[in-house]
Design a protein around this motif. Structure first.
Motif, mmCIF file in Angstrom:
data_model
loop_
_atom_site.group_PDB
_atom_site.id
_atom_site.type_symbol
_atom_site.label_atom_id
_atom_site.label_comp_id
_atom_site.label_asym_id
_atom_site.label_seq_id
_atom_site.Cartn_x
_atom_site.Cartn_y
_atom_site.Cartn_z
ATOM 1 N N LEU A 24 -25.723 51.187 -37.633
ATOM 2 C CA LEU A 24 -26.229 52.534 -38.078
ATOM 3 C C LEU A 24 -25.078 53.214 -39.288
ATOM 4 N N PHE A 25 -23.963 52.510 -39.215
ATOM 5 C CA PHE A 25 -22.946 52.893 -40.110
ATOM 6 C C PHE A 25 -22.968 52.007 -41.462
ATOM 7 N N SER A 26 -24.046 51.369 -41.379
ATOM 8 C CA SER A 26 -23.752 50.009 -42.468
ATOM 9 C C SER A 26 -24.121 50.476 -43.819
ATOM 10 N N LEU A 33 -24.669 60.546 -44.874
ATOM 11 C CA LEU A 33 -25.606 61.370 -43.981
ATOM 12 C C LEU A 33 -25.025 61.839 -42.643
ATOM 13 N N LEU A 34 -24.574 60.767 -42.062
ATOM 14 C CA LEU A 34 -23.783 60.921 -40.611
ATOM 15 C C LEU A 34 -22.433 61.975 -40.793
ATOM 16 N N CYS A 35 -21.645 61.201 -41.958
ATOM 17 C CA CYS A 35 -20.408 62.240 -42.084
ATOM 18 C C CYS A 35 -20.518 63.566 -42.331
ATOM 19 N N VAL A 92 -16.409 57.877 -34.111
ATOM 20 C CA VAL A 92 -16.216 56.816 -34.991
ATOM 21 C C VAL A 92 -16.118 57.381 -36.355
ATOM 22 N N MET A 93 -16.791 58.539 -36.648
ATOM 23 C CA MET A 93 -16.619 59.277 -37.983
ATOM 24 C C MET A 93 -15.199 59.944 -38.136
ATOM 25 N N LYS A 94 -14.686 60.342 -37.171
ATOM 26 C CA LYS A 94 -13.088 60.815 -37.295
ATOM 27 C C LYS A 94 -12.410 59.670 -37.595
ATOM 28 N N MET A 95 -12.604 58.427 -36.856
ATOM 29 C CA MET A 95 -11.677 57.343 -37.110
ATOM 30 C C MET A 95 -12.070 56.846 -38.681
#
Length: 144
Positions: A24-26, A33-35, A92-95
């Motif tokens: 999903l983060f690839s 978009l997720l960020c 995951v976004m924070k990391m």
């Protein structure tokens, strides 16, 4: 180091699940978009304007994230708003911000808050798996 108390078979069982989640983060566009959504709930118009996505591409990416259960929608009149539905995405976004954008504890990081919904940790993804025990899949330790 990997926590040796987990059996190889247990890690193998979770590997497919973890790979599906990480997919999903690839792509850069989905990651952006997720960020963007992770920082606060956003309308489709806000997302499109801020990220300069064309409507078909934005719809495709949002649809995939919605199908995977990592974003949720809220409708207000004619506006559709998106927010993060899976607490693990916020983690995951924070990391990723800390590792790749040099946002550490001493710098002001954008607020990325997990959704308080308790069911998010066991939300299934498109392939039918769930990530309820993802944190137990592998543990990294300091090599010192």
């Amino acid at each position: 180091m990997i926590d040796r108390s987990l059996s190889l078979s247990a890690m193998q069982e979770k590997a497919t699940e973890a790979a599906d989640f990480m997919r999903l983060f690839s792509t850069p566009s989905r990651l952006m978009l997720l960020c963007h959504i992770a920082q606060k709930e956003r309308s489709v118009g806000e997302i499109q304007e801020a990220l300069d996505f064309k409507q078909p591409a934005l719809s495709q990416q949002l649809g995939e994230l919605r199908q995977a259960g990592v974003v949720q929608t809220r409708r207000e009149s004619r506006q559709v708003y998106y927010s993060i539905a899976d607490d693990r995405v916020a983690v995951v976004m924070k990391m990723l911000l800390q590792v790749f954008c040099s946002v550490g504890p001493e710098e002001a990081a954008p607020a990325i808050e997990p959704n308080p919904a308790p069911a998010a940790a066991s939300r299934p993804i498109a392939s039918g798996g769930s990530f309820g025990e993802m944190a137990h899949w592998a543990r990294l330790e300091n090599a010192d």
